[in-house]
Design a protein around this motif. Structure first.
Motif, PDB file in Angstrom:
ATOM      1  N   ILE A  47       4.044   1.233   6.095  1.00 20.48           N
ATOM      2  CA  ILE A  47       3.445   0.472   6.710  1.00 20.48           C
ATOM      3  C   ILE A  47       1.476   0.486   6.833  1.00 20.48           C
ATOM      4  O   ILE A  47       1.308  -0.391   6.741  1.00 20.48           O
ATOM      5  CB  ILE A  47       3.121   1.493   8.552  1.00 20.48           C
ATOM      6  CG1 ILE A  47       5.034   1.082   9.148  1.00 20.48           C
ATOM      7  CG2 ILE A  47       1.825   0.561   9.877  1.00 20.48           C
ATOM      8  CD1 ILE A  47       4.729   2.016  10.497  1.00 20.48           C
ATOM      9  N   LEU A  48       1.547   1.067   6.041  1.00 14.89           N
ATOM     10  CA  LEU A  48       0.305   1.436   5.714  1.00 14.89           C
ATOM     11  C   LEU A  48       0.178   0.211   4.369  1.00 14.89           C
ATOM     12  O   LEU A  48      -1.160  -0.020   4.534  1.00 14.89           O
ATOM     13  CB  LEU A  48      -0.590   2.854   4.800  1.00 14.89           C
ATOM     14  CG  LEU A  48      -0.265   4.049   6.075  1.00 14.89           C
ATOM     15  CD1 LEU A  48      -0.972   5.017   5.646  1.00 14.89           C
ATOM     16  CD2 LEU A  48      -1.709   3.419   7.113  1.00 14.89           C
ATOM     17  N   SER A  49       0.834   0.303   3.224  1.00 19.08           N
ATOM     18  CA  SER A  49       1.465  -0.633   2.592  1.00 19.08           C
ATOM     19  C   SER A  49       0.774  -2.263   2.844  1.00 19.08           C
ATOM     20  O   SER A  49       0.155  -2.803   2.169  1.00 19.08           O
ATOM     21  CB  SER A  49       2.586  -0.305   1.572  1.00 19.08           C
ATOM     22  OG  SER A  49       2.791   0.878   0.960  1.00 19.08           O
ATOM     23  N   VAL A  57      -0.216  -3.140   5.704  1.00 14.91           N
ATOM     24  CA  VAL A  57      -1.496  -3.243   5.802  1.00 14.91           C
ATOM     25  C   VAL A  57      -3.128  -3.072   5.413  1.00 14.91           C
ATOM     26  O   VAL A  57      -3.572  -4.556   5.229  1.00 14.91           O
ATOM     27  CB  VAL A  57      -2.245  -2.193   7.184  1.00 14.91           C
ATOM     28  CG1 VAL A  57      -3.883  -1.899   7.340  1.00 14.91           C
ATOM     29  CG2 VAL A  57      -1.098  -1.881   8.320  1.00 14.91           C
ATOM     30  N   PHE A  58      -3.001  -2.443   4.210  1.00 17.03           N
ATOM     31  CA  PHE A  58      -3.697  -3.029   2.934  1.00 17.03           C
ATOM     32  C   PHE A  58      -2.980  -3.922   2.350  1.00 17.03           C
ATOM     33  O   PHE A  58      -4.244  -5.344   1.668  1.00 17.03           O
ATOM     34  CB  PHE A  58      -3.478  -1.732   1.818  1.00 17.03           C
ATOM     35  CG  PHE A  58      -3.990   0.051   1.946  1.00 17.03           C
ATOM     36  CD1 PHE A  58      -4.559  -0.023   3.244  1.00 17.03           C
ATOM     37  CD2 PHE A  58      -3.236   0.930   1.684  1.00 17.03           C
ATOM     38  CE1 PHE A  58      -5.165   0.961   4.018  1.00 17.03           C
ATOM     39  CE2 PHE A  58      -2.995   2.351   2.201  1.00 17.03           C
ATOM     40  CZ  PHE A  58      -4.131   2.382   3.443  1.00 17.03           C
ATOM     41  N   MET A  59      -2.058  -4.760   1.907  1.00 17.00           N
ATOM     42  CA  MET A  59      -1.273  -6.073   1.278  1.00 17.00           C
ATOM     43  C   MET A  59      -2.689  -7.223   2.477  1.00 17.00           C
ATOM     44  O   MET A  59      -2.564  -7.852   1.691  1.00 17.00           O
ATOM     45  CB  MET A  59      -0.251  -5.734   1.259  1.00 17.00           C
ATOM     46  CG  MET A  59       0.324  -7.452   0.453  1.00 17.00           C
ATOM     47  SD  MET A  59       1.682  -7.325   0.992  1.00 17.00           S
ATOM     48  CE  MET A  59       3.117  -7.701   2.409  1.00 17.00           C
ATOM     49  N   TYR A  60      -1.857  -6.936   3.667  1.00 23.95           N
ATOM     50  CA  TYR A  60      -2.386  -8.140   4.345  1.00 23.95           C
ATOM     51  C   TYR A  60      -4.344  -8.036   4.133  1.00 23.95           C
ATOM     52  O   TYR A  60      -4.883  -9.335   4.243  1.00 23.95           O
ATOM     53  CB  TYR A  60      -2.304  -7.760   6.218  1.00 23.95           C
ATOM     54  CG  TYR A  60      -3.039  -9.077   6.879  1.00 23.95           C
ATOM     55  CD1 TYR A  60      -1.816 -10.416   6.862  1.00 23.95           C
ATOM     56  CD2 TYR A  60      -3.460  -8.534   7.943  1.00 23.95           C
ATOM     57  CE1 TYR A  60      -2.352 -11.167   7.897  1.00 23.95           C
ATOM     58  CE2 TYR A  60      -3.625  -9.565   8.580  1.00 23.95           C
ATOM     59  CZ  TYR A  60      -3.902 -10.498   8.578  1.00 23.95           C
ATOM     60  OH  TYR A  60      -4.137 -11.371   9.602  1.00 23.95           O
ATOM     61  N   ALA A  61      -4.832  -7.388   4.371  1.00 23.56           N
ATOM     62  CA  ALA A  61      -6.393  -6.930   4.669  1.00 23.56           C
ATOM     63  C   ALA A  61      -6.912  -7.348   3.211  1.00 23.56           C
ATOM     64  O   ALA A  61      -7.792  -8.467   3.286  1.00 23.56           O
ATOM     65  CB  ALA A  61      -6.935  -5.478   4.829  1.00 23.56           C
ATOM     66  N   ALA A  62      -6.295  -6.971   2.073  1.00 25.00           N
ATOM     67  CA  ALA A  62      -6.749  -8.160   1.092  1.00 25.00           C
ATOM     68  C   ALA A  62      -6.598  -8.538   0.816  1.00 25.00           C
ATOM     69  O   ALA A  62      -7.230  -9.526   0.424  1.00 25.00           O
ATOM     70  CB  ALA A  62      -5.313  -6.995  -0.293  1.00 25.00           C
ATOM     71  N   TRP A  96      12.502   9.744   6.671  1.00 31.08           N
ATOM     72  CA  TRP A  96      11.935   8.605   6.764  1.00 31.08           C
ATOM     73  C   TRP A  96      10.792   8.441   7.464  1.00 31.08           C
ATOM     74  O   TRP A  96      10.222   7.529   7.311  1.00 31.08           O
ATOM     75  CB  TRP A  96      13.424   8.081   8.251  1.00 31.08           C
ATOM     76  CG  TRP A  96      14.509   8.381   8.235  1.00 31.08           C
ATOM     77  CD1 TRP A  96      15.695   9.012   7.618  1.00 31.08           C
ATOM     78  CD2 TRP A  96      15.114   6.691   6.922  1.00 31.08           C
ATOM     79  NE1 TRP A  96      16.751   8.794   7.240  1.00 31.08           N
ATOM     80  CE2 TRP A  96      16.786   7.595   6.441  1.00 31.08           C
ATOM     81  CE3 TRP A  96      14.772   6.427   6.313  1.00 31.08           C
ATOM     82  CZ2 TRP A  96      17.604   7.051   5.597  1.00 31.08           C
ATOM     83  CZ3 TRP A  96      15.742   5.196   5.863  1.00 31.08           C
ATOM     84  CH2 TRP A  96      16.849   5.554   5.325  1.00 31.08           C
ATOM     85  N   LEU A  97      10.076   8.856   8.554  1.00 31.79           N
ATOM     86  CA  LEU A  97       8.816   9.480   8.626  1.00 31.79           C
ATOM     87  C   LEU A  97       7.678   8.400   7.343  1.00 31.79           C
ATOM     88  O   LEU A  97       6.898   8.456   8.223  1.00 31.79           O
ATOM     89  CB  LEU A  97       8.334  10.354   9.744  1.00 31.79           C
ATOM     90  CG  LEU A  97       6.982  10.583  10.105  1.00 31.79           C
ATOM     91  CD1 LEU A  97       7.162   9.831  11.166  1.00 31.79           C
ATOM     92  CD2 LEU A  97       6.647  11.598  11.048  1.00 31.79           C
ATOM     93  N   GLY A  98       7.638   9.898   6.313  1.00 29.46           N
ATOM     94  CA  GLY A  98       6.747   9.371   5.307  1.00 29.46           C
ATOM     95  C   GLY A  98       6.551   7.864   5.087  1.00 29.46           C
ATOM     96  O   GLY A  98       6.236   7.164   4.511  1.00 29.46           O
ATOM     97  N   LEU A  99       8.386   8.020   4.161  1.00 28.76           N
ATOM     98  CA  LEU A  99       8.474   6.405   4.313  1.00 28.76           C
ATOM     99  C   LEU A  99       8.431   5.064   4.902  1.00 28.76           C
ATOM    100  O   LEU A  99       7.098   3.864   4.647  1.00 28.76           O
ATOM    101  CB  LEU A  99       9.685   6.231   3.853  1.00 28.76           C
ATOM    102  CG  LEU A  99      10.573   7.120   2.704  1.00 28.76           C
ATOM    103  CD1 LEU A  99      11.819   6.988   3.005  1.00 28.76           C
ATOM    104  CD2 LEU A  99      10.098   6.794   1.863  1.00 28.76           C
ATOM    105  N   TRP A 120      -1.349  -0.193  -3.132  1.00 30.45           N
ATOM    106  CA  TRP A 120      -1.641  -1.242  -2.357  1.00 30.45           C
ATOM    107  C   TRP A 120      -3.063  -1.278  -2.228  1.00 30.45           C
ATOM    108  O   TRP A 120      -3.237  -1.888  -1.488  1.00 30.45           O
ATOM    109  CB  TRP A 120      -1.043  -1.856  -1.272  1.00 30.45           C
ATOM    110  CG  TRP A 120       0.723  -2.055  -0.856  1.00 30.45           C
ATOM    111  CD1 TRP A 120       1.884  -1.586  -1.665  1.00 30.45           C
ATOM    112  CD2 TRP A 120       0.433  -3.622  -2.046  1.00 30.45           C
ATOM    113  NE1 TRP A 120       1.989  -2.908  -2.282  1.00 30.45           N
ATOM    114  CE2 TRP A 120       2.031  -3.807  -1.887  1.00 30.45           C
ATOM    115  CE3 TRP A 120      -0.405  -4.499  -2.103  1.00 30.45           C
ATOM    116  CZ2 TRP A 120       2.376  -5.433  -3.285  1.00 30.45           C
ATOM    117  CZ3 TRP A 120       0.449  -5.599  -2.821  1.00 30.45           C
ATOM    118  CH2 TRP A 120       1.519  -5.714  -3.071  1.00 30.45           C
ATOM    119  N   LEU A 121      -3.491   0.925  -1.523  1.00 35.71           N
ATOM    120  CA  LEU A 121      -4.582   1.161  -1.517  1.00 35.71           C
ATOM    121  C   LEU A 121      -5.253   0.507  -2.718  1.00 35.71           C
ATOM    122  O   LEU A 121      -6.552  -0.018  -1.986  1.00 35.71           O
ATOM    123  CB  LEU A 121      -4.999   2.696  -1.184  1.00 35.71           C
ATOM    124  CG  LEU A 121      -5.867   2.695  -0.679  1.00 35.71           C
ATOM    125  CD1 LEU A 121      -6.814   1.993   0.185  1.00 35.71           C
ATOM    126  CD2 LEU A 121      -6.310   4.952  -0.292  1.00 35.71           C
TER     127      LEU A 121
END
Length: 255
Positions: free
Chosen positions: A237-239, A241-246, A229-232, A171-172
């Motif tokens: 969440i970042l994915s 955000v990146f998808m929404y921004a795109a 779980w924290l890493g996932l 997604w980035l």
């Protein structure tokens, strides 16, 4: 129509990447049988493993995880995600005839920009799921062929960790392609990032918490039986955000 177009534009790139994973697995696991003495000697030479880590790795299951999931799949999948995340959109391709034909055809259809973008992303990420699923299912089969055993459930867990943890690379790259408008430049940038994350640590050394390749490889699950779980959650969440921004950038951009 949109799904077919997305697959048609990325099919050869996907098949080449998938073939590379199968070739790497074949060369690593498909030859001779498991050599316990050679593997143990290789672990001893690493010189950076604790006694508990050495004990966990010093068997066929440890070798399969270290070479198949932590080594090959997490790296090649992240590398592939950086490429396909950019290529599935192919905005402003450097070859003008191809670029103009593709964009004119797509935007002549009676669909919204959001649907166009998300359908292409869905095809690309669907290919990434297959690129993790098929090789992961191959490893238990190879183990049986050599008279060994590797858990199907563990293979599926490592596969899911690879997909969900590494989604951020896809997604980035997707977002950066929307912003920069050149999928080749973005894919090269993504490959450099993945290579830097991979090469900065020795083969058997555990990666720090912030290195997403450690989450993808399932290090905490292999050594301690714990899902990261924290890493996932951070990756998902970042994915999102990146998808929404795109999508928002793509919808507001003048053609």
């Amino acid at each position: 129509m949109l799904w077919k177009k997305g697959w048609w534009e990325t099919r050869w790139l996907f098949l080449v990447c998938l073939g590379s994973i199968f070739l790497a697995y074949g060369l690593t696991f498909g030859g001779s049988d498991y050599d316990a003495a050679s593997w143990s000697e290789r672990l001893q030479r690493s010189g950076n493993l604790s006694a508990s880590e050495l004990q966990a790795l010093n068997n066929y299951q440890g070798q399969t995880w270290a070479l198949g999931f932590k080594g090959l799949l997490s790296f090649i999948w992240a590398y592939m995600a950086a490429v396909l995340g950019a290529a599935c959109l192919m905005v402003d391709c450097p070859w003008p005839p191809s670029k103009c034909a593709s964009r004119s055809f797509t935007f002549s259809l009676p669909v919204s920009r959001r649907k166009i973008l998300l359908s292409q992303a869905a095809v690309g990420f669907g290919e990434m799921i297959l690129a993790a699923l098929l090789p992961s299912l191959l490893l238990p089969i190879i183990a049986r062929f050599h008279g060994q055993w590797f858990s199907w459930s563990d293979a599926l867990i490592y596969m899911l960790l690879t997909i969900l943890g590494g989604a951020v690379f896809f997604w980035l790259a997707f977002l950066m392609t929307v912003i920069l408008g050149n999928w080749i430049v973005v894919s090269v940038m993504g490959q450099i990032v993945v290579l830097a994350l991979y090469l900065s640590y020795l083969p058997f050394r555990r990666r720090p918490w912030w290195n997403i390749l450690g989450v993808m490889g399932g290090e905490s699950y292999f050594f301690h039986g714990r899902i990261p779980w924290l890493g996932l959650l951070t990756s998902l969440i970042l994915s999102a955000v990146f998808m929404y921004a795109a999508v928002r950038i793509y919808e507001r951009r003048d053609l």
